[in-house]
Design a protein around this motif. Structure first.
Motif, short mmCIF file in Angstrom:
data_model
loop_
_atom_site.label_atom_id
_atom_site.label_comp_id
_atom_site.label_asym_id
_atom_site.label_seq_id
_atom_site.Cartn_x
_atom_site.Cartn_y
_atom_site.Cartn_z
N HIS A 17 0.83 -1.19 0.00
CA HIS A 17 0.00 0.00 0.00
C HIS A 17 0.87 1.25 0.00
CE1 HIS A 17 -3.28 -2.71 1.87
NE2 HIS A 17 -3.52 -2.56 0.59
N SER A 18 2.03 1.17 0.67
CA SER A 18 2.94 2.30 0.68
C SER A 18 3.44 2.58 -0.73
CB SER A 18 4.12 2.03 1.61
OG SER A 18 3.68 1.96 2.95
N ALA A 19 3.67 1.53 -1.49
CA ALA A 19 4.12 1.69 -2.86
C ALA A 19 3.06 2.40 -3.69
CB ALA A 19 4.47 0.33 -3.47
N GLN A 37 4.21 16.29 -0.95
CA GLN A 37 5.66 16.37 -1.09
C GLN A 37 6.35 15.86 0.17
OE1 GLN A 37 6.07 20.54 -1.91
NE2 GLN A 37 5.69 20.31 -4.12
N ALA A 38 5.82 16.28 1.33
CA ALA A 38 6.39 15.83 2.60
C ALA A 38 6.21 14.32 2.77
CB ALA A 38 5.74 16.57 3.76
N SER A 39 5.01 13.83 2.50
CA SER A 39 4.73 12.40 2.67
C SER A 39 5.59 11.54 1.74
CB SER A 39 3.24 12.12 2.42
OG SER A 39 2.44 12.76 3.38
N LEU A 40 5.77 12.01 0.51
CA LEU A 40 6.61 11.29 -0.43
C LEU A 40 8.05 11.26 0.06
CD1 LEU A 40 6.93 9.85 -3.15
CD2 LEU A 40 7.23 12.11 -4.21
N GLY A 41 8.49 12.38 0.62
CA GLY A 41 9.84 12.44 1.17
C GLY A 41 10.03 11.44 2.29
N PHE A 42 9.01 11.31 3.17
CA PHE A 42 9.09 10.34 4.28
C PHE A 42 9.25 8.93 3.74
CE2 PHE A 42 6.09 13.43 6.60
CZ PHE A 42 7.16 14.22 7.00
N LYS A 51 11.62 1.69 -3.00
CA LYS A 51 13.07 1.64 -2.94
C LYS A 51 13.58 2.88 -2.24
CE LYS A 51 17.21 1.11 -5.78
NZ LYS A 51 17.75 0.97 -7.15
N GLN A 52 14.39 2.67 -1.22
CA GLN A 52 14.90 3.80 -0.46
C GLN A 52 15.77 4.68 -1.35
OE1 GLN A 52 17.37 2.83 2.93
NE2 GLN A 52 16.75 4.68 4.01
N ASN A 53 15.51 5.97 -1.27
CA ASN A 53 16.26 6.93 -2.07
C ASN A 53 16.41 8.19 -1.23
OD1 ASN A 53 17.19 8.88 -3.92
ND2 ASN A 53 16.20 7.84 -5.64
#
Length: 268
Positions: A17-19, A37-42, A51-53
């Motif tokens: 679901h996070s994906a 934008q903030a949530s995507l950054g988290f 994938k961690q970036n």
């Protein structure tokens, strides 16, 4: 609608679901939606379902922070304070925290208090300033701020020593479930510091700390048991207190808490 769906999936806390949430957040973020934008950054920073970036996560957090998003500001403060994906920079961390603190963000206020108390990112260690930041956070309900502010008042560190205010803030934190605050408040009732001497009230808070698995509370109970077996006036007082503790349910607390079971068995 796009943002709403993203939040729905993220709230479930499952990688798949996070994906899907990340995809929705990306669409909204690219259209300038600050919270997305903030949530995507988290998500990108944590690698939760995506994938961690770190680099890309920091870019989106900075984008949201530039627009004043408090969550992004605090997160960037923590990133630089801990050197996560970037060189550690306490001064920059304090700068981000201050911007979030201007919005009365509890975590930012609390973290600023810690930074000042530790002398990180500020000219020098300043517990007076730390106490002021913690007071603001404590008044907004910050548990960690309440506990640490109580400690400052009890020690007279950065503020005038004041047992009454220490007990006041310990109670606030204790009511939110802090076992350390519960134990400290119990001791204040047992000693009559900052509050009226009250064995029953102290016993109640000590039992709460025991139920939370607080190891120092267990040690305190052990010392009381040992004192109760000795002779003299202090032993008599300890025996009275032991009776109060038993009536308040300390033995039950010992049995209910896994951390204390070994002690309970040895005391049998």
């Amino acid at each position: 609608p796009v943002v709403g769906r993203g939040r729905l999936f993220a709230s479930r806390g499952r990688p798949r679901h996070s994906a899907r949430a990340a995809r929705w957040f990306l669409r909204a973020a690219e259209h300038g939606h600050v919270a997305s934008q903030a949530s995507l950054g988290f998500l990108l920073m944590s690698g939760d379902g995506v994938k961690q970036n770190t680099e890309e996560g920091l870019r989106w957090l900075a984008e949201a922070a530039t627009s004043g998003d408090a969550r992004a500001l605090v997160t960037l403060g923590e990133v630089y304070a801990n050197g996560v994906g970037v060189p550690q920079d306490d001064k920059l961390a304090v700068s981000w925290y201050r911007q979030a603190a201007e919005q009365s963000d509890v975590l930012a206020l609390t973290n600023l208090g810690f930074m000042c108390a530790e002398g990180r990112g500020v000219p020098s260690r300043n517990t007076s300033e730390a106490a002021e930041w913690l007071r603001r956070a404590a008044e907004l309900g910050g548990l960690s701020a309440q506990l640490n502010l109580a400690m400052l008042y009890e020690a007279g560190d950065g503020v005038s020593e004041d047992d009454a205010l220490a007990a006041f803030w310990y109670r606030k934190a204790a009511e939110q479930g802090s076992s350390e605050a519960q134990r400290s408040l119990a001791i204040m009732f047992f000693e009559g510091r900052g509050v009226d001497y009250d064995e029953e009230e102290g016993a109640m808070w000590l039992c709460q700390a025991l139920r939370s698995g607080d190891a120092p509370a267990l040690e305190l109970l052990g010392r009381l048991r040992e004192a109760a077996q000795e002779e003299g006036a202090e032993a008599e007082a300890a025996q009275t207190l032991a009776l109060v503790l038993r009536a308040a349910g300390a033995e039950v607390a010992l049995e209910e808490t896994p951390v204390t079971r070994g002690f309970a068995d040895r005391g049998a």
